[in-house]
Design a protein around this motif. Structure first.
Motif, PDB file in Angstrom:
ATOM      1  N   PRO A 104       0.824  -1.218   0.000  1.00 62.18           N
ATOM      2  CA  PRO A 104       0.000   0.000   0.000  1.00 62.18           C
ATOM      3  C   PRO A 104       0.857   1.266   0.000  1.00 62.18           C
ATOM      4  CG  PRO A 104      -0.895  -1.597   1.537  1.00 62.18           C
ATOM      5  CD  PRO A 104       0.413  -2.150   1.058  1.00 62.18           C
ATOM      6  N   GLY A 105       0.424   2.220  -0.811  1.00 66.09           N
ATOM      7  CA  GLY A 105       1.127   3.496  -0.881  1.00 66.09           C
ATOM      8  C   GLY A 105       2.198   3.564  -1.943  1.00 66.09           C
ATOM      9  N   THR A 106       2.573   2.422  -2.533  1.00 62.06           N
ATOM     10  CA  THR A 106       3.595   2.416  -3.577  1.00 62.06           C
ATOM     11  C   THR A 106       2.962   2.693  -4.936  1.00 62.06           C
ATOM     12  OG1 THR A 106       3.352   0.039  -3.987  1.00 62.06           O
ATOM     13  CG2 THR A 106       4.949   0.717  -2.294  1.00 62.06           C
ATOM     14  N   THR A 107       3.808   3.007  -5.909  1.00 63.86           N
ATOM     15  CA  THR A 107       3.319   3.221  -7.273  1.00 63.86           C
ATOM     16  C   THR A 107       2.681   1.956  -7.818  1.00 63.86           C
ATOM     17  OG1 THR A 107       5.045   4.864  -7.690  1.00 63.86           O
ATOM     18  CG2 THR A 107       3.982   3.903  -9.611  1.00 63.86           C
ATOM     19  N   GLU A 108       3.258   0.804  -7.495  1.00 61.29           N
ATOM     20  CA  GLU A 108       2.690  -0.466  -7.950  1.00 61.29           C
ATOM     21  C   GLU A 108       1.275  -0.649  -7.414  1.00 61.29           C
ATOM     22  OE1 GLU A 108       3.853  -5.233  -8.135  1.00 61.29           O
ATOM     23  OE2 GLU A 108       5.012  -3.857  -6.879  1.00 61.29           O
ATOM     24  N   TRP A 109       1.065  -0.286  -6.147  1.00 55.32           N
ATOM     25  CA  TRP A 109      -0.262  -0.385  -5.539  1.00 55.32           C
ATOM     26  C   TRP A 109      -1.239   0.560  -6.242  1.00 55.32           C
ATOM     27  CZ3 TRP A 109      -3.701   2.912  -3.252  1.00 55.32           C
ATOM     28  CH2 TRP A 109      -4.720   2.344  -2.479  1.00 55.32           C
ATOM     29  N   THR A 110      -0.803   1.796  -6.477  1.00 54.09           N
ATOM     30  CA  THR A 110      -1.664   2.772  -7.147  1.00 54.09           C
ATOM     31  C   THR A 110      -2.003   2.321  -8.554  1.00 54.09           C
ATOM     32  OG1 THR A 110      -0.639   4.560  -5.854  1.00 54.09           O
ATOM     33  CG2 THR A 110      -1.915   5.197  -7.803  1.00 54.09           C
ATOM     34  N   LEU A 111      -1.021   1.780  -9.269  1.00 54.18           N
ATOM     35  CA  LEU A 111      -1.251   1.301 -10.629  1.00 54.18           C
ATOM     36  C   LEU A 111      -2.278   0.173 -10.629  1.00 54.18           C
ATOM     37  CD1 LEU A 111      -0.267   1.641 -13.583  1.00 54.18           C
ATOM     38  CD2 LEU A 111       1.432  -0.131 -13.113  1.00 54.18           C
ATOM     39  N   ALA A 112      -2.172  -0.747  -9.681  1.00 59.00           N
ATOM     40  CA  ALA A 112      -3.145  -1.829  -9.581  1.00 59.00           C
ATOM     41  C   ALA A 112      -4.537  -1.290  -9.281  1.00 59.00           C
ATOM     42  CB  ALA A 112      -2.714  -2.815  -8.500  1.00 59.00           C
ATOM     43  N   ALA A 113      -4.620  -0.276  -8.416  1.00 58.48           N
ATOM     44  CA  ALA A 113      -5.915   0.312  -8.077  1.00 58.48           C
ATOM     45  C   ALA A 113      -6.533   1.021  -9.275  1.00 58.48           C
ATOM     46  CB  ALA A 113      -5.745   1.284  -6.909  1.00 58.48           C
ATOM     47  N   VAL A 114      -5.719   1.728 -10.046  1.00 55.43           N
ATOM     48  CA  VAL A 114      -6.224   2.391 -11.250  1.00 55.43           C
ATOM     49  C   VAL A 114      -6.755   1.357 -12.240  1.00 55.43           C
ATOM     50  CG1 VAL A 114      -5.574   3.785 -13.272  1.00 55.43           C
ATOM     51  CG2 VAL A 114      -4.762   4.430 -10.996  1.00 55.43           C
ATOM     52  N   GLY A 115      -6.031   0.242 -12.397  1.00 61.78           N
ATOM     53  CA  GLY A 115      -6.499  -0.824 -13.279  1.00 61.78           C
ATOM     54  C   GLY A 115      -7.829  -1.394 -12.822  1.00 61.78           C
ATOM     55  N   ALA A 116      -7.968  -1.614 -11.511  1.00 63.60           N
ATOM     56  CA  ALA A 116      -9.218  -2.148 -10.971  1.00 63.60           C
ATOM     57  C   ALA A 116     -10.361  -1.166 -11.197  1.00 63.60           C
ATOM     58  CB  ALA A 116      -9.050  -2.447  -9.481  1.00 63.60           C
ATOM     59  N   TRP A 117     -10.083   0.119 -11.027  1.00 64.08           N
ATOM     60  CA  TRP A 117     -11.129   1.129 -11.225  1.00 64.08           C
ATOM     61  C   TRP A 117     -11.545   1.221 -12.684  1.00 64.08           C
ATOM     62  CZ3 TRP A 117     -11.457   6.163 -13.469  1.00 64.08           C
ATOM     63  CH2 TRP A 117     -12.607   6.865 -13.111  1.00 64.08           C
ATOM     64  N   LEU A 118     -10.574   1.159 -13.590  1.00 66.90           N
ATOM     65  CA  LEU A 118     -10.908   1.181 -15.009  1.00 66.90           C
ATOM     66  C   LEU A 118     -11.816   0.007 -15.385  1.00 66.90           C
ATOM     67  CD1 LEU A 118      -7.562   2.112 -16.822  1.00 66.90           C
ATOM     68  CD2 LEU A 118      -9.704   3.393 -16.926  1.00 66.90           C
ATOM     69  N   ALA A 119     -11.527  -1.147 -14.800  1.00 64.37           N
ATOM     70  CA  ALA A 119     -12.298  -2.346 -15.143  1.00 64.37           C
ATOM     71  C   ALA A 119     -13.682  -2.366 -14.514  1.00 64.37           C
ATOM     72  CB  ALA A 119     -11.524  -3.597 -14.717  1.00 64.37           C
ATOM     73  N   GLU A 120     -13.796  -1.806 -13.308  1.00 61.81           N
ATOM     74  CA  GLU A 120     -15.049  -1.945 -12.567  1.00 61.81           C
ATOM     75  C   GLU A 120     -15.747  -0.634 -12.242  1.00 61.81           C
ATOM     76  OE1 GLU A 120     -14.697  -4.208  -9.039  1.00 61.81           O
ATOM     77  OE2 GLU A 120     -13.427  -5.735  -9.939  1.00 61.81           O
ATOM     78  N   GLY A 121     -14.968   0.400 -12.036  1.00 64.04           N
ATOM     79  CA  GLY A 121     -15.539   1.605 -11.454  1.00 64.04           C
ATOM     80  C   GLY A 121     -15.939   2.678 -12.426  1.00 64.04           C
ATOM     81  N   VAL A 122     -15.516   2.573 -13.682  1.00 61.86           N
ATOM     82  CA  VAL A 122     -15.810   3.620 -14.645  1.00 61.86           C
ATOM     83  C   VAL A 122     -17.260   3.556 -15.089  1.00 61.86           C
ATOM     84  CG1 VAL A 122     -15.199   4.560 -16.908  1.00 61.86           C
ATOM     85  CG2 VAL A 122     -13.430   3.667 -15.422  1.00 61.86           C
ATOM     86  N   GLY A 123     -17.806   2.365 -15.138  1.00 65.60           N
ATOM     87  CA  GLY A 123     -19.163   2.195 -15.652  1.00 65.60           C
ATOM     88  C   GLY A 123     -19.118   1.881 -17.127  1.00 65.60           C
ATOM     89  N   ALA A 124     -20.110   1.159 -17.590  1.00 65.12           N
ATOM     90  CA  ALA A 124     -20.140   0.729 -18.977  1.00 65.12           C
ATOM     91  C   ALA A 124     -20.737   1.809 -19.875  1.00 65.12           C
ATOM     92  CB  ALA A 124     -20.946  -0.555 -19.106  1.00 65.12           C
ATOM     93  N   GLU A 125     -20.389   1.773 -21.129  1.00 66.39           N
ATOM     94  CA  GLU A 125     -20.986   2.660 -22.122  1.00 66.39           C
ATOM     95  C   GLU A 125     -21.116   1.895 -23.432  1.00 66.39           C
ATOM     96  OE1 GLU A 125     -17.603   5.179 -24.363  1.00 66.39           O
ATOM     97  OE2 GLU A 125     -17.896   5.789 -22.271  1.00 66.39           O
TER      98      GLU A 125
END
Length: 375
Positions: A104-125
């Motif tokens: 937690p708090g590392t760039t690797e952690w942030t990158l993984a979180a951004v990937g998870a958000w892109l896949a799940e949190g953005v919403g479909a269109e």
């Protein structure tokens, strides 16, 4: 990524062969990069790699796995996208990032979180993929839910880049993860020449986007280019690694969906044709897939390159016979000598044995040829 000719399982064999030959790391050309597995392994072993392929999705993978050399700068993204910043502070995405094993708090952690958000949190269109490669468009490459997620993630990545929130390295690292994630949930037998007429188990899983942290090592480059033309431009190097197509399967037809995701269309839609939705024009076709041309193309490449050493991967199912391949290699060898190394492995298959149908030739022989081209 499921891929015909993928050398991931053969990377240790290739690296052992280089060590056995006494070829030390220097400058190398990975002439048919594909999924960039060999280029990445060479970079990790200390080589400076120029990788090339005629497919755009390969270029994206090359940029992520071979060129990118430092942790991506995500601060502008977190500062500029309040929605993303708020989401990553929630337990849901903190847990998703932690599941990647990152601290937690590392760039690797942030990158993984951004990937998870892109896949799940953005919403479909409903975008290009939903319109043409999901049931709404008469094709079953992706479920409506996953097609919408892919469309939303593609658009958000391009918007972040346009607005200056993502640099080139971070953009390609995330886009490569999207291409790989889409492949995991594609309703195919492993290639995109056709889709399955019923939903497979993998296709019904939700899209995941799992970015890979770049390898350290400066100086590597990626190119959408003809292998021979780039060889000419590179000048003197230490090694050219040649892994051409072995048969008549055109990658532009077998992997057109990853190609379309990599290129990105939003306001304009390219003309598509046929049941599979192939590109009607602009698809890169390779001479190396034609048995009558491959021998001449290989000789031209090896005569053009400025490399001192050449390693040529070929397998027992290829267009060129062992004898014809040896003729080409002896003709370009500095001393007329060709060394051959072999490894047996289970070939890539787009389907599986089932009742009434079994393959008898799963095992193929990978042949790795070495020639000295320059003093």
């Amino acid at each position: 990524m499921r891929y015909i000719g993928n050398k991931t399982k053969l990377v240790p064999f290739i690296l052992r062969t280089l060590a056995r030959l006494g070829v030390e790391p220097g400058a190398a050309h990975d002439a048919f990069a594909g999924t960039a597995s060999v280029g990445r392994a060479l970079k990790e072993a200390g080589w400076r790699v120029a990788s090339s392929d005629i497919m755009t999705y390969s270029y994206v993978l090359q940029r992520a796995y071979v060129v990118a050399s430092r942790p991506p700068d995500l601060d502008p993204l977190l500062e500029g996208d309040a929605e993303l910043r708020a989401a990553l502070a929630t337990p849901r995405f903190r847990e998703r990032a932690a599941s990647s094993g990152a601290v937690p708090g590392t760039t690797e952690w942030t990158l993984a979180a951004v990937g998870a958000w892109l896949a799940e949190g953005v919403g479909a269109e409903c975008g290009f993929v939903s319109t043409h490669f999901a049931p709404a468009g008469g094709r079953m490459y992706f479920t409506p839910e996953n097609a919408g997620r892919i469309d939303a993630a593609r658009r958000r990545l391009h918007e972040w880049r346009r607005d200056g929130l993502l640099g080139d390295e971070a953009f390609h690292v995330l886009l490569a993860a999207l291409i790989e994630g889409a492949d995991r949930v594609a309703n195919t037998a492993g290639v995109y020449a056709a889709y399955i007429k019923r939903w497979q188990a993998n296709a019904q899983r939700p899209l995941t986007i799992e970015p890979v942290m770049p390898l350290a090592g400066d100086g590597s480059t990626a190119h959408v280019a003809d292998a021979t033309e780039l060889s000419r431009a590179l000048g003197e190097i230490d090694l050219v690694y040649v892994d051409p197509p072995y048969n008549n399967r055109q990658y532009a037809s077998y992997y057109h969906v990853p190609e379309l995701i990599a290129r990105g269309w939003f306001d304009e839609t390219p003309a598509l044709r046929g049941t599979a939705g192939l590109l009607a024009e602009g698809a890169p076709w390779s001479d190396w897939c034609f048995s009558r041309r491959v021998g001449a193309r290989l000789r031209e490449l090896l005569e053009t390159t400025g490399a001192r050493h050449a390693l040529v991967s070929y397998n027992s199912e290829g267009h060129l016979s062992h004898r014809d391949l040896l003729d080409v290699l002896r003709a370009v060898s500095l001393d007329g000598r060709v060394r051959r190394f072999t490894a047996r492995y289970r070939r890539y298959r787009a389907d599986r044995d089932r009742e009434g149908r079994r393959y008898m030739r799963d095992q193929v022989v990978e042949q790795l040829y070495h020639v000295r081209l320059k003093p």
